[in-house]
Write a protein that holds these residues in place. Structure first.
Motif, PDB file in Angstrom:
ATOM      1  N   TYR A 139       0.878  -1.186   0.000  1.00 42.68           N
ATOM      2  CA  TYR A 139       0.000   0.000   0.000  1.00 42.68           C
ATOM      3  C   TYR A 139       0.905   1.223   0.000  1.00 42.68           C
ATOM      4  O   TYR A 139       1.663   1.431   0.946  1.00 42.68           O
ATOM      5  N   LEU A 141       0.919   5.100  -0.119  1.00 43.67           N
ATOM      6  CA  LEU A 141       0.215   6.382  -0.030  1.00 43.67           C
ATOM      7  C   LEU A 141       1.217   7.507   0.239  1.00 43.67           C
ATOM      8  O   LEU A 141       1.217   8.531  -0.446  1.00 43.67           O
ATOM      9  N   THR A 142       2.105   7.290   1.209  1.00 46.05           N
ATOM     10  CA  THR A 142       2.997   8.355   1.693  1.00 46.05           C
ATOM     11  C   THR A 142       3.992   8.820   0.631  1.00 46.05           C
ATOM     12  O   THR A 142       4.527   8.017  -0.129  1.00 46.05           O
ATOM     13  N   GLY A 147       2.666  12.987   4.331  1.00 45.81           N
ATOM     14  CA  GLY A 147       2.693  11.895   5.308  1.00 45.81           C
ATOM     15  C   GLY A 147       1.413  11.948   6.111  1.00 45.81           C
ATOM     16  O   GLY A 147       0.382  11.399   5.697  1.00 45.81           O
ATOM     17  N   SER A 148       1.439  12.676   7.225  1.00 43.30           N
ATOM     18  CA  SER A 148       0.208  12.829   8.019  1.00 43.30           C
ATOM     19  C   SER A 148      -0.890  13.463   7.170  1.00 43.30           C
ATOM     20  O   SER A 148      -2.056  13.082   7.253  1.00 43.30           O
ATOM     21  N   PHE A 172       8.568   5.167   2.026  1.00 39.91           N
ATOM     22  CA  PHE A 172       8.169   4.364   3.194  1.00 39.91           C
ATOM     23  C   PHE A 172       7.136   3.288   2.865  1.00 39.91           C
ATOM     24  O   PHE A 172       6.198   3.077   3.633  1.00 39.91           O
ATOM     25  N   THR A 174       5.929  -0.268   3.011  1.00 41.48           N
ATOM     26  CA  THR A 174       6.202  -1.574   3.631  1.00 41.48           C
ATOM     27  C   THR A 174       5.996  -2.676   2.588  1.00 41.48           C
ATOM     28  O   THR A 174       5.048  -2.605   1.799  1.00 41.48           O
ATOM     29  N   LYS A 217      16.480   0.886   9.353  1.00 44.07           N
ATOM     30  CA  LYS A 217      15.526   1.396  10.339  1.00 44.07           C
ATOM     31  C   LYS A 217      15.941   1.033  11.762  1.00 44.07           C
ATOM     32  O   LYS A 217      16.712   0.107  11.982  1.00 44.07           O
ATOM     33  N   ILE A 374       7.706   1.929  16.157  1.00 42.52           N
ATOM     34  CA  ILE A 374       7.015   2.201  14.892  1.00 42.52           C
ATOM     35  C   ILE A 374       5.489   2.194  15.055  1.00 42.52           C
ATOM     36  O   ILE A 374       4.770   2.839  14.293  1.00 42.52           O
ATOM     37  N   ILE A 377       3.946   5.441  14.969  1.00 44.83           N
ATOM     38  CA  ILE A 377       4.217   6.293  13.791  1.00 44.83           C
ATOM     39  C   ILE A 377       3.365   5.905  12.586  1.00 44.83           C
ATOM     40  O   ILE A 377       2.665   6.730  12.008  1.00 44.83           O
ATOM     41  N   TYR A 378       3.457   4.602  12.173  1.00 44.32           N
ATOM     42  CA  TYR A 378       2.791   4.317  10.889  1.00 44.32           C
ATOM     43  C   TYR A 378       1.275   4.120  11.029  1.00 44.32           C
ATOM     44  O   TYR A 378       0.765   3.921  12.103  1.00 44.32           O
ATOM     45  N   GLU A 379       0.650   4.273   9.859  1.00 37.72           N
ATOM     46  CA  GLU A 379      -0.825   4.240   9.744  1.00 37.72           C
ATOM     47  C   GLU A 379      -1.460   5.334  10.603  1.00 37.72           C
ATOM     48  O   GLU A 379      -2.533   5.144  11.194  1.00 37.72           O
ATOM     49  N   THR A 381       0.233   8.796  12.949  1.00 39.44           N
ATOM     50  CA  THR A 381       0.998   8.954  14.193  1.00 39.44           C
ATOM     51  C   THR A 381       0.034   9.107  15.374  1.00 39.44           C
ATOM     52  O   THR A 381      -1.172   9.303  15.196  1.00 39.44           O
ATOM     53  N   GLU A 383      -0.242  11.629  17.252  1.00 37.73           N
ATOM     54  CA  GLU A 383      -0.901  12.954  17.197  1.00 37.73           C
ATOM     55  C   GLU A 383      -2.125  12.886  16.276  1.00 37.73           C
ATOM     56  O   GLU A 383      -3.170  13.478  16.576  1.00 37.73           O
ATOM     57  N   MET A 387      -6.035  13.615  17.124  1.00 36.57           N
ATOM     58  CA  MET A 387      -6.894  14.540  16.349  1.00 36.57           C
ATOM     59  C   MET A 387      -8.197  13.855  15.958  1.00 36.57           C
ATOM     60  O   MET A 387      -9.278  14.440  16.063  1.00 36.57           O
TER      61      MET A 387
END
Ligand SMILES: Cc1cc2nc3c(=O)[nH]c(=O)nc-3n(C[C@H](O)[C@H](O)[C@H](O)COP(=O)(O)OP(=O)(O)OC[C@H]3O[C@@H](n4cnc5c(N)ncnc54)[C@H](O)[C@@H]3O)c2cc1C
Length: 402
Positions: A139, A141-142, A147-148, A172, A174, A217, A374, A377-379, A381, A383, A387
């Motif tokens: 997948y 996307l980033t 990113g976010s 990034f 995977t 990483k 991780i 962070i992924y999928e 973060t 933060e 939100m």
């Protein structure tokens, strides 16, 4: 005499809440645990050291019928419920977090998106091969500037006869470079911003598609994270997933299942941590007594176990409701936020409890510390999860005021 207590068992028919797994879920978890402990755990350190992609584990997942397990049998799946799937990600991650994420990306981020948004022809063309493990999914996307805020992506798709030509760079990804099929998101109507993005199913061998080297990483080192570079890549119309310009909805909806998977990865990592540190505390002696006999050490173990149970309950609730078709964006973000937070904190706490042993390169605890980070962070973060939760929460309050 106090009145006789009516046992929960006797009134269970009238109770809405039941925390027991079904016999099928228990059996699936037992099978996943047996496979993971027998085949994945013994090799996890070697893969971490060599950074070699664990194809052997992926093929074992296929042989044992775990790939695409939530899909209907018609497409090669097992028709398993979503909680069973979460239990499997948990068990695989407990043994080997790298295998956990490879399994999760293949299932949640790739195959489920094809199932949810594909035509019948696309489902029949792609899903059985994904389920048999003949094909690995990814997948993408980033991007460097997205990113976010994934809606800011810049990879362009230009209409040509019979399809589209894609140019741009993803970062990034995977399973990057290893996967055979990529769900790639590109801008098809720049003026429509997030309403002008389309999802494409792009094969690895498409002319013009190339990959950067696997990134070095901190953790999950064998999971192959790479750039995906697109130079005028032709994608025929029959490889557009869903409706043109509506790909961003696919990207976000797909992350629901994905975030459940990452919450399960966090729970698995924290369970492995507790297993490791509890055994250590029972063996290690200082000042003539075992660590496990010290109340200060017991307090740490008790808090870790409580965090683990709370994370697991949030995860199972989110997975169960998601599987029932309920819209639980907030609950899913809560599960990911909390599970990743306690996984990171728990692995650090365990390393401290193990003294110098927990700081040694090549030990299980050191790897779990690195692999846990991780999950925050992924999928999305932590933060971003906050939100999502706050937005949903405030909307609920606003509804009450109307
Ligand atoms: C190992 C690995 C594997 C990955 N696998 C994939 C994959 O398979 N497919 C894929 O598409 N992507 C993948 N990603 C990308 C991942 O999803 C992003 O890294 C993540 O979403 C964060 O984006 P970013 O790195 O651009 O950080 P940024 O968006 O630049 O964020 C930087 C910091 O700012 C914070 N922040 C951003 N916006 C806000 C805001 N509005 N308010 C407060 N704080 C904010 C973030 O929380 C973060 O702390 C992977 C990343 C890694 C590291």
């Amino acid at each position: 005499m106090p009145p006789p207590v009516v046992s929960d068992r006797r009134r269970s028919a009238a109770l809405a809440m039941d925390f027991a797994l079904t016999p099928e879920q228990e059996a699936t978890r037992a099978r996943a645990r047996a496979l993971a402990q027998r085949e994945f755990a013994p090799h996890a350190a070697e893969y971490d050291k060599s950074h070699e992609f664990p194809w052997r584990n992926f093929h074992l997942l296929a042989e044992e019928g775990f790939l695409c397990m939530t899909l209907p049998e018609r497409y090669g799946g097992k028709g398993a419920d979503y909680l069973s799937y979460a239990l499997c990600v948990e068990e695989f991650s407990r043994a080997c977090p790298v295998t956990g994420v490879i399994f999760e990306v293949h299932n949640s981020l790739h195959a489920e998106a094809v199932y949810n948004h594909g035509t019948e022809e696309q489902r029949m063309r792609f899903l059985p091969r994904l389920a048999r493990g003949e094909v690995l999914g990814a997948y993408s996307l980033t991007e460097p500037n997205a990113g976010s805020d994934a809606s800011a992506l810049q990879t362009q798709a230009v209409r040509v006869e019979g399809g589209w030509r894609l140019s741009g760079r993803k970062i990034f990804t995977t399973n990057g470079g290893q996967a055979d099929e990529y769900l790639l998101y590109a801008v098809t109507s720049p003026e429509k911003r997030s309403h002008g993005i389309t999802c494409f199913i792009v094969p690895k061998e498409a002319p013009g598609l190339s990959f950067g080297p696997p990134l070095e990483k901190l953790g999950i080192r064998a999971s192959a994270t790479t750039d995906v570079i697109l130079q005028d890549v032709f994608v025929p119309d029959d490889r557009v997933l869903g409706v043109v310009d509506e790909g961003y909805k696919i990207a976000l909806r797909t992350l629901h299942g994905g975030r459940i998977g990452i919450a399960a990865q966090g729970v698995g990592i924290l369970q492995a941590t507790l297993d490791n540190v509890a055994r250590y505390a029972l063996e290690r002696e200082t000042f003539g007594r075992r660590l496990a006999d010290r109340q200060l050490v017991q307090a740490h173990l008790a808090e870790m176990a409580t965090d683990l149970e709370a994370a697991r309950l949030l995860l199972y609730q989110a997975a169960w409701k998601h599987g029932q078709g309920q819209r639980v964006t907030k609950e899913i973000s809560m599960a990911k936020l909390f599970a990743s937070k306690v996984a990171v904190a728990g692995t650090m706490r365990a390393a401290e409890l193990m003294g110098g042993e927990g700081y040694q390169a090549g030990t299980l605890q050191e790897r779990l510390v690195r692999d846990s980070k991780i999950t925050e962070i992924y999928e999305g973060t932590s933060e971003i999860q906050r939100m999502v939760i706050a937005r949903a929460l405030l909307a609920e309050y606003q509804m009450q005021e109307v």
